[in-house]
Each structure stands twice: as structure tokens, then as C-alpha cells.
Motif scaffolding. Structure first.
Motif, PDB file in Angstrom:
ATOM      1  N   ASN A 199       0.735  -1.224   0.052  1.00 32.11           N
ATOM      2  CA  ASN A 199       0.024  -0.013   0.079  1.00 32.11           C
ATOM      3  C   ASN A 199       0.886   1.308  -0.124  1.00 32.11           C
ATOM      4  N   ALA A 200       0.667   2.159  -1.014  1.00 29.17           N
ATOM      5  CA  ALA A 200       1.666   3.305  -1.026  1.00 29.17           C
ATOM      6  C   ALA A 200       0.741   4.546  -1.133  1.00 29.17           C
ATOM      7  N   HIS A 201       0.718   5.177  -0.002  1.00 31.76           N
ATOM      8  CA  HIS A 201      -0.311   6.350   0.004  1.00 31.76           C
ATOM      9  C   HIS A 201       0.588   7.848  -0.058  1.00 31.76           C
ATOM     10  N   ARG A 202       0.227   8.642  -0.841  1.00 29.18           N
ATOM     11  CA  ARG A 202       0.725   9.702  -1.133  1.00 29.18           C
ATOM     12  C   ARG A 202       2.439   9.683  -1.499  1.00 29.18           C
ATOM     13  N   ALA A 203       2.933   8.726  -1.660  1.00 27.79           N
ATOM     14  CA  ALA A 203       4.346   8.336  -1.876  1.00 27.79           C
ATOM     15  C   ALA A 203       4.706   8.304  -3.312  1.00 27.79           C
ATOM     16  N   GLY A 204       5.380   9.335  -3.712  1.00 29.72           N
ATOM     17  CA  GLY A 204       5.577   9.172  -5.372  1.00 29.72           C
ATOM     18  C   GLY A 204       6.862   8.421  -5.854  1.00 29.72           C
ATOM     19  N   HIS A 205       6.645   7.920  -6.986  1.00 30.60           N
ATOM     20  CA  HIS A 205       7.748   7.173  -7.617  1.00 30.60           C
ATOM     21  C   HIS A 205       8.032   5.927  -7.122  1.00 30.60           C
ATOM     22  N   VAL A 206       7.086   5.227  -6.322  1.00 34.68           N
ATOM     23  CA  VAL A 206       7.163   4.130  -5.596  1.00 34.68           C
ATOM     24  C   VAL A 206       7.342   2.884  -6.892  1.00 34.68           C
ATOM     25  N   ILE A 207       8.388   1.937  -6.631  1.00 36.72           N
ATOM     26  CA  ILE A 207       8.405   0.796  -7.836  1.00 36.72           C
ATOM     27  C   ILE A 207       8.074  -0.228  -7.028  1.00 36.72           C
ATOM     28  N   VAL A 208       6.891  -1.127  -7.504  1.00 30.43           N
ATOM     29  CA  VAL A 208       6.613  -2.354  -6.873  1.00 30.43           C
ATOM     30  C   VAL A 208       6.810  -3.199  -8.106  1.00 30.43           C
ATOM     31  N   ARG A 209       7.992  -4.148  -7.840  1.00 30.61           N
ATOM     32  CA  ARG A 209       8.185  -4.988  -9.140  1.00 30.61           C
ATOM     33  C   ARG A 209       8.613  -6.432  -8.741  1.00 30.61           C
ATOM     34  N   GLY A 210       8.261  -7.437  -9.373  1.00 31.71           N
ATOM     35  CA  GLY A 210       8.717  -8.784  -9.312  1.00 31.71           C
ATOM     36  C   GLY A 210       8.263  -9.546  -8.084  1.00 31.71           C
ATOM     37  N   ASN A 211       6.941  -9.236  -7.224  1.00 36.53           N
ATOM     38  CA  ASN A 211       6.713  -9.732  -6.206  1.00 36.53           C
ATOM     39  C   ASN A 211       5.583 -11.063  -6.353  1.00 36.53           C
ATOM     40  N   ARG A 212       5.606 -11.793  -5.595  1.00 36.71           N
ATOM     41  CA  ARG A 212       4.830 -12.742  -5.514  1.00 36.71           C
ATOM     42  C   ARG A 212       3.802 -12.500  -4.245  1.00 36.71           C
ATOM     43  N   ILE A 213       2.599 -12.482  -4.705  1.00 34.39           N
ATOM     44  CA  ILE A 213       1.640 -11.960  -3.635  1.00 34.39           C
ATOM     45  C   ILE A 213       0.362 -12.980  -3.844  1.00 34.39           C
ATOM     46  N   HIS A 214      -0.054 -13.581  -2.630  1.00 29.75           N
ATOM     47  CA  HIS A 214      -1.313 -14.261  -2.428  1.00 29.75           C
ATOM     48  C   HIS A 214      -1.791 -14.139  -1.391  1.00 29.75           C
ATOM     49  N   ASP A 215      -3.512 -14.368  -1.595  1.00 31.34           N
ATOM     50  CA  ASP A 215      -4.349 -14.515  -0.360  1.00 31.34           C
ATOM     51  C   ASP A 215      -4.186 -12.878   0.432  1.00 31.34           C
ATOM     52  N   CYS A 216      -4.988 -11.861  -0.118  1.00 27.04           N
ATOM     53  CA  CYS A 216      -4.948 -10.809   0.387  1.00 27.04           C
ATOM     54  C   CYS A 216      -6.317 -10.372   0.471  1.00 27.04           C
ATOM     55  N   ALA A 217      -6.855  -9.817   1.821  1.00 26.45           N
ATOM     56  CA  ALA A 217      -8.229  -9.347   2.167  1.00 26.45           C
ATOM     57  C   ALA A 217      -8.617  -8.266   0.929  1.00 26.45           C
ATOM     58  N   PHE A 218      -7.774  -7.495   0.532  1.00 23.99           N
ATOM     59  CA  PHE A 218      -8.222  -6.311  -0.600  1.00 23.99           C
ATOM     60  C   PHE A 218      -7.113  -6.502  -1.559  1.00 23.99           C
ATOM     61  N   SER A 219      -6.136  -5.746  -1.912  1.00 16.66           N
ATOM     62  CA  SER A 219      -5.382  -5.341  -3.149  1.00 16.66           C
ATOM     63  C   SER A 219      -4.163  -6.211  -2.941  1.00 16.66           C
ATOM     64  N   ALA A 220      -3.518  -6.693  -4.075  1.00 15.89           N
ATOM     65  CA  ALA A 220      -1.999  -6.933  -4.021  1.00 15.89           C
ATOM     66  C   ALA A 220      -1.176  -5.562  -3.945  1.00 15.89           C
ATOM     67  N   VAL A 221      -1.559  -4.559  -4.704  1.00 17.62           N
ATOM     68  CA  VAL A 221      -0.678  -3.453  -4.996  1.00 17.62           C
ATOM     69  C   VAL A 221      -1.964  -2.223  -4.937  1.00 17.62           C
ATOM     70  N   ARG A 222      -1.949  -1.227  -3.918  1.00 18.66           N
ATOM     71  CA  ARG A 222      -2.692  -0.176  -3.895  1.00 18.66           C
ATOM     72  C   ARG A 222      -2.129   1.272  -3.731  1.00 18.66           C
ATOM     73  N   GLY A 223      -2.070   1.922  -4.968  1.00 18.42           N
ATOM     74  CA  GLY A 223      -1.612   3.206  -4.797  1.00 18.42           C
ATOM     75  C   GLY A 223      -2.461   4.219  -4.591  1.00 18.42           C
ATOM     76  N   ASN A 224      -2.397   4.883  -3.443  1.00 18.46           N
ATOM     77  CA  ASN A 224      -3.671   5.941  -3.258  1.00 18.46           C
ATOM     78  C   ASN A 224      -2.700   7.325  -3.381  1.00 18.46           C
ATOM     79  N   SER A 225      -3.394   8.180  -4.294  1.00 17.49           N
ATOM     80  CA  SER A 225      -2.564   9.351  -4.585  1.00 17.49           C
ATOM     81  C   SER A 225      -1.016   9.080  -4.616  1.00 17.49           C
ATOM     82  N   ALA A 226      -0.679   8.263  -5.392  1.00 16.10           N
ATOM     83  CA  ALA A 226       0.730   7.898  -5.436  1.00 16.10           C
ATOM     84  C   ALA A 226       0.990   7.936  -6.933  1.00 16.10           C
ATOM     85  N   SER A 227       1.303   9.253  -7.128  1.00 18.53           N
ATOM     86  CA  SER A 227       1.797   9.576  -8.472  1.00 18.53           C
ATOM     87  C   SER A 227       3.341   8.980  -8.925  1.00 18.53           C
ATOM     88  N   GLY A 228       3.385   8.508 -10.320  1.00 18.29           N
ATOM     89  CA  GLY A 228       4.426   7.834 -10.681  1.00 18.29           C
ATOM     90  C   GLY A 228       4.819   6.532 -10.263  1.00 18.29           C
TER      91      GLY A 228
END
Length: 410
Positions: A199-228
Motif C-alpha cells: 500500500n503506497a499512500h501519497r508516496a511518489g515514484h514507488v516501484i513495486v516489481r517482481g513480487n509474488r503475492i497471494h491471499d490478501c483481503a483487499f489488493s495486491a498493490v494499492r496506490g492511493n494518490s501515489a503519482s508515478g
């Protein structure tokens, strides 16, 4: 220091930490169990252990390590056990602030009664570390200054796996790379703040790459107001809501080469009404999209492969088995400058849905392969309601803002 002693060894450990830091030498802890809490780490402190064998257990509901000025702090080869004791609100079993050159490597952090690792104003790296059973967030960072979180295992966290926050929206640049994240709950409730792998919130230019994600209540990757934000090459499955999300007041999201198998929505690039705009959705595979149990929203707002609104290119994706629609462009009048080209949509109720209400902007829908769409290949929409015949057959002459051409419908 006496390994295995039932006594609280905080005083003797603190003296050893202070003396080693003053000498600019690492403190090497022998194998065994040490009970302690609230150990203060001065700048430059380096504590090492034997991986899997040097174990520090919390003696009361306080962090094991705290560093208000954490320059060059290193923790390596340690097992840190919170024993499930509740921590004060907002603290982690490891809480580090205001430091550069921080390293946490080859550690195991378990049973934290709050956050596992809490960072504030940190530049450095967390690598090769397992964080399991945190009651709140496994790894949380606020106002990072250049942070890498790579090749870790995060599992069974109460709220989020990895959370990247900023007090004010701006450059962050945290890199979340090649981690395994699984079994993330949503103990605190809400509509998506919790229950995410990343979860990235207000954080610019975050890179989320190559992750193995399984069994989450909501999202695998959630960018909220996260430009770039860049969400690239992640393998995601068994998600409870939108798998990949870029929402609210962002600009410039790249969502590419991910796979999603099992979610309510594959990807959502939303909230043009809040300023959310500019994205590329390219080369992803989204499969098995359908409503999950226990949600209050209408089922027809879920079961979507790709949802976009403004200034976005959707190209080269594959969507298969979406209970409502393969691709949806626009929500009411919130549609502007969207291209949907060269995609494959198979076995969706609606192949491509595009908003045609008064005030909706333009879209190009071209050269897509649409197969097995039960209600129609390309349909005009008023929010979730279908309001046209199949535009793949009848054309879009009535809607000057649309260009529909070259699509193959089976």
C-alpha cells in the motif's frame, strides 16, 4: 549476558550495545535466547547474531529495538520475537527513525503485537528478512528518504504487508522488489486502507516489481494518490477486491506485465473526479474475475478485468473469465482520452463497455480480439447500465467522441 536466562537482560545488553557502538565495532551475540525490551540503538550500532539461533524475546509490551537517530544502524542474523505482547499504538517491534545507511538483513521478526518494523525518515534496505504474525502492518515506512525492501517474506499480517506512507504527497522512491507476501488480513476494517500486500499512500515514484503475492483481503498493490507508481511484473492470486489499484489524485501510473488470477477486479485506474489521470496498462494477464462473498456493493460493479477513466492507454492485455466485463472505460461523464487497442478479451459478459453519457470524453477501441462475450462485444454504458446495442456491429456513428474499428468478434 547469559543465553537462556529467564531474567530480563535489558541493562547488560544496553551496556554492551553502547560500548560496541562507541568503539565502532559490531556486537556479536552468541546463539541462545535473550529476554529484553526497549534497547536503544545509538547511531552506528551494529548487532549481529547466528541466523536462526540468536533469539531476542520481548520481556514486556515494548519494542525490542528503538533508534531515534538511526544513521548506519545494522541488524543482521537475529530472531526477534514479540511474544504477541501488544505494543503501543504506531510502534513496531523494531522502530527506527531519522537515519541513512540503515540495514536489516537475514533476520526473522515474529509475533509483533503491533507493527513488525516501523521506519520513519529512513534511507537504507530491508533484505532477506521474514516478518510473520504482526498484529498490524509487517513493514511500515513513513517519509522514506531512499528505501529498498527486497527479497523478504511477509506473511500473516493483521492489516497490510508493506505500507509506504508520506505525511504530505511528494517524492518517496521506495523500491519494493522480489518479495513473497501472503495471508494479509483486514483486521481494522475500512474500505481498502487495510488488507493489502503493498500500500503506497501519497508516496511518489514507488516501484513495486517482481513480487509474488497471494491471499490478501483487499489488493495486491494499492496506490492511493501515489503519482508515478510503477507496478511491474508481479504475480498475484486470491485477492479479495481490486488486485492492482491506482486511485485518487495521482498522475503517471505504469501497470505492466503483471498476472492476476482470482480477484473482483484485475486493475482499476480511477478517480478522475479527484485528479487521477495518466496511466499505461500494458501486457498484463487478468483471469477469473468475479464478486467475492460478503461485500455490500452491487455485484455488477465487480467481475471486471480492466477499469480506466482518463488519459490512459490500455494495450496488449489478456482478460479471461470476467463475470461482468473485460474492459470498462469511464464512469458516467468521467471519461477522457482513453485508447483500448490490441487486447484479447475472452469469456466476459461484456467485452468492452464505454461510457456514452452526455459529457463523457473520447475513446478509441480498435484492433481487439473479443471472444465469447455473452451480452455483447462493445456496449455503450451509463455507469453500470447498458444503454446501446452492440457497437461492434452497429458502429459508433451516433457518438462522435468514439472511434471503433478493426475489432475481431467471435
Amino acid at each position: 549476558m547469559r543465553a537462556g536466562s529467564p531474567d530480563d537482560q535489558t541493562p547488560v545488553l544496553q551496556r554492551a550495545i553502547d560500548q560496541a557502538a562507541a568503539a565502532r565495532a559490531p556486537l556479536a551475540l552468541a546463539p541462545g535466547v535473550y529476554r529484553a525490551s526497549d534497547l536503544a540503538l545509538p547511531a552506528g550500532a551494529q548487532i549481529t547474531g547466528i541466523r536462526g539461533a540468536t533469539r531476542l524475546v520481548s520481556s514486556r509490551g515494548r519494542p525490542l529495538f528503538v533508534a531515534p537517530q538511526a544513521d548506519q544502524v545494522t541488524l543482521a542474523g537475529l530472531v526477534l520475537d514479540g511474544a504477541g505482547l501488544r505494543l503501543p499504538q504506531g510502534l513496531g517491534l523494531v522502530s527506527l527513525m531519522n537515519g541513512r545507511g540503515v540495514k536489516i538483513t537475514d533476520c526473522a521478526i515474529m509475533g509483533a503485537g503491533g507493527h513488525g518494523i516501523h521506519l520513519e525518515g529512513i534511507a537504507g534496505e530491508i533484505t532477506g528478512t521474514t516478518v510473520s504474525g504482526a498484529a498490524d502492518v509487517a513493514i511500515i515506512s513513513r517519509d522514506a528518504k531512499g528505501l529498498t525492501i527486497a527479497r523478504n517474506i511477509v506473511r500473516e499480517a493483521g492489516n497490510n504487508g508493506i505500507q509506504i506512507l508520506r505525511e504530505v504527497a511528494g517524492e518517496d522512491g521506495t523500491m519494493v522488489l522480489d518479495n513473497r507476501i501472503e495471508k494479509i488480513r483486514n483486521d481494522s476494517g475500512g474500505s481498502g486502507q487495510f488488507g493489502n500486500a503493498v500500500n503506497a499512500h501519497r508516496a511518489g515514484h514507488v516501484i513495486v516489481r517482481g513480487n509474488r503475492i497471494h491471499d490478501c483481503a483487499f489488493s495486491a498493490v494499492r496506490g492511493n494518490s501515489a503519482s508515478g507508481i510503477e507496478i511491474i511484473g508481479n504475480a498475484c492470486s486470491a485477492l479479495g477486491e481490486v488486485a492492482l489499484y491506482s486511485e485518487f489524485s495521482f498522475e503517471g501510473a505504469v501497470i505492466a506485465n503483471n498476472t492476476v488470477d482470482g480477484a473482483e477486479v484485475g486493475v482499476s485506474v480511477a478517480n478522475f473526479n479527484e485528479g487521477g489521470r495518466i496511466a499505461v496498462v500494458q501486457g498484463n494477464i487478468f483471469r477469473n474475475l468475479s464478486p467475492r462473498h460478503g461485500k455490500g456493493e452491487p455485484a455488477s460493479t465487480r467481475g471486471i478485468g480492466i477499469y480506466v477513466e482518463a488519459d490512459t492507454a490500455v494495450t496488449g492485455n489478456v482478460v479471461e473469465n470476467a463475470s461482468f466485463a473485460g474492459v470498462i472505460a469511464g464512469w458516467g461523464r468521467y471519461l477522457r482520452d482513453v485508447t483500448i487497442t490490441g487486447n484479447v478479451v475472452r469469456s466476459a459478459d461484456i467485452g468492452v463497455g464505454v461510457s456514452v453519457v452526455p459529457g463523457a470524453g473520447g475513446a478509441i477501441i480498435a484492433n481487439n480480439m473479443i471472444s465469447g462475450s455473452r451480452r455483447g462485444a462493445i456496449l455503450g454504458m451509463d455507469h453500470i447500465a447498458v444503454v446501446t446495442e452492440d457497437l461492434a456491429k452497429d458502429g459508433a456513428a451516433r457518438y462522435a467522441q468514439l472511434a471503433i474499428t478493426g475489432n475481431r468478434v467471435n
